[in-house]
Design an enzyme around this catalytic site. Structure first.
Site, PDB file in Angstrom:
ATOM      1  N   ASP A  48       9.237   5.276 -14.125  1.00 41.49           N
ATOM      2  CA  ASP A  48       8.364   4.326 -13.434  1.00 41.49           C
ATOM      3  C   ASP A  48       7.695   3.418 -14.464  1.00 41.49           C
ATOM      4  OD1 ASP A  48       6.484   2.983 -11.936  1.00 41.49           O
ATOM      5  OD2 ASP A  48       5.502   4.784 -11.144  1.00 41.49           O
ATOM      6  N   HIS A  75      28.010   4.048 -27.928  1.00 43.59           N
ATOM      7  CA  HIS A  75      28.242   5.492 -27.818  1.00 43.59           C
ATOM      8  C   HIS A  75      28.082   6.221 -29.155  1.00 43.59           C
ATOM      9  CE1 HIS A  75      29.216   8.851 -25.421  1.00 43.59           C
ATOM     10  NE2 HIS A  75      30.059   8.265 -24.610  1.00 43.59           N
TER      11      HIS A  75
END
Length: 472
Positions: free
Chosen positions: A418, A173
């Site tokens: 994709d 983070h």
């Protein structure tokens, strides 16, 4: 939604754990790369990592095809992508002569990639249906973290024979936010789909910007935050004050063994009905509310969550993270690498959400928070922000307060990622079961809806599943 619980007796087999290093075609590989943490990174210094899974359906996918075609392409494209994202191939370090941690890449550093085989039910784990939250945990990789070093990211690719595969990413983070994580995944997918040509540059919208000078804040804010972290109790290390170890949970999400997951969708037609409901309840003078899809989604889901728990005496913290890139003056590039955001938190009483006007109250509350996201707000009161977050977390850890926060964003466009074998069947934020957060993404079919991910205990999920479609 029917409550169908699936307990996988998971036969997970780790096939390989390897390190993928950047592929250079020049002497550049002999140099190191240093990136300092900014105040916006240090806010998240010890927060738990964000864990996300991308499920890709590939019927008739055999181990032979996976090992000879898919895995080599993913490894090769990852290696090429890391050339553009060198900090992710490195580690978070805290050199003795440095006042604060840095992200450091040195030659031969790389990203840990786990390759696994699972006999779990791909169709269930990539569905909207209800299943135990712990079922996803074997699919996510773990960061390698010690007192002196922490990996920036970790990756895992898991084969589900004759069904598809799953890509898991765990992101530190303090190193990168959701915008940067998504940009990295999109870059990896772009290079993979384009055929792994090492001479092909990334398109401008995927090229990271590492210039830290564009992010300006009050002097000394980074060290103020760091010292607050070091003086706090939110560390799992007893051995080193300057430890890089992180919190194991934040926000009181509950034990994963007690939680179930499900996905819900708010459609374009639902949003139309919700807007009409709010406007019908407000006076003309109060109709200046901000009725974006985010405001309506967050308010609606939070209201249903309150009603599902049915405890009006508790306090509730509404929380989300606002991207500050477009809000700074001058604006910061959307391609800025790292954290460029700020938490927005407000506390209310749960009972305010439980009566017939609870949803309208939630909309007004969320609308006010969003409308406050001005250029001035981005840097206003920053000195007190982290200590306020600590106070909220402390109350949550003592069960005095419930946190409802948001992970992800419909703007990330995760369902367009994709790698060359089609769009994801499902994208899941695993780490919401550690924080009490909900996840948001755009609807997979591109219809303009919003997909909501939840991790609740079984009783609350049962109540929520009953409320959600009826309350629209």
């Amino acid at each position: 939604m029917d409550m169908v619980f699936y307990n996988q007796r998971n036969r997970m087999e780790i096939l390989e754990v390897t390190q993928v290093t950047p592929t250079f075609n020049s002497p550049k590989s002999t140099t190191e790369f240093r990136l300092p943490l900014t105040f916006s990174d240090i806010i998240w210094f010890k927060f738990p990592p964000v864990e996300r899974l991308f499920f890709y359906q590939f019927d008739e996918l055999t181990p032979a095809c996976f090992n000879s075609v898919i895995l080599p392409k993913l490894k090769r494209s990852l290696s090429l992508t890391l050339v553009h994202y060198l900090p992710l191939a490195g580690n978070l370090k805290w050199p003795p002569n440095e006042p604060k941690p840095i992200i450091l890449y040195t030659p031969n550093d790389g990203v840990s990639l786990t390759v696994a085989h699972s006999d779990a039910d791909f169709n269930i784990l990539s569905s909207d249906g209800v299943y135990d939250a712990a079922e996803l945990h074997p699919l996510k990789p773990d960061l390698v973290i010690s007192d002196v070093s922490a990996s920036a990211i970790a990756l895992q690719v898991t084969l589900f024979p004759n069904k598809g595969f799953c890509i898991g990413i765990t992101a530190h983070h303090a190193v990168l936010d959701g915008q940067t994580t998504t940009m990295f995944i999109k870059s990896w997918a772009y290079i993979c789909k384009q055929g792994n040509n090492e001479n092909s540059p990334l398109p401008p919208e995927l090229t990271p910007v590492f210039d830290r000078s564009v992010l300006k804040g009050p002097d000394g804010l980074d060290m103020l935050y760091l010292n607050q972290w070091l003086a706090s109790s939110w560390s799992d290390s007893d051995t080193s004050k300057k430890s890089l170890k992180i919190m194991t949970s934040a926000g009181g999400g509950g034990a994963a063994s007690d939680l179930v997951r499900a996905t819900f969708e708010i459609t374009r037609e639902d949003f139309k009905k919700l807007r009409e409901r709010v406007l019908s309840k407000l006076s003309d003078s109060a109709k200046e509310v901000h009725l974006s899809t985010f405001v309506l989604s967050f308010a609606y889901v939070a209201t249903c969550m309150m009603k599902a728990r049915r405890d009006g005496d508790r306090k509730v913290a509404f929380a989300f993270t606002a991207d500050c890139r477009p809000r700074l003056n001058p604006p910061v590039s959307q391609n800025y690498f790292g954290n460029c955001n700020r938490p927005k938190i407000e506390v209310a009483k749960a009972r305010d959400f439980l009566d017939e006007n609870g949803f309208v109250f939630a909309v007004q509350k969320t609308s006010g928070m969003v409308k406050a996201l001005t250029e001035r707000w981005v840097l206003e009161g920053m000195e007190k922000m982290l200590s306020y977050c600590f106070d909220v977390l402390k109350e949550a850890s003592e069960s005095k307060l419930q946190i409802i926060s948001v992970a992800g964003s419909p703007r990330f466009g995760v369902y367009g990622i994709d790698f060359g074998w089609g769009k994801p069947q499902k994208v899941v934020v695993v780490s919401i079961d550690k924080s009490g957060a909900i996840s948001m993404a755009e609807s997979r079919d591109g219809s303009g809806g919003v997909e909501i991910g939840l991790a609740l205990n079984k009783h609350e999920m049962n109540n929520f599943s009953w409320l959600f479609p009826r309350y629209v």
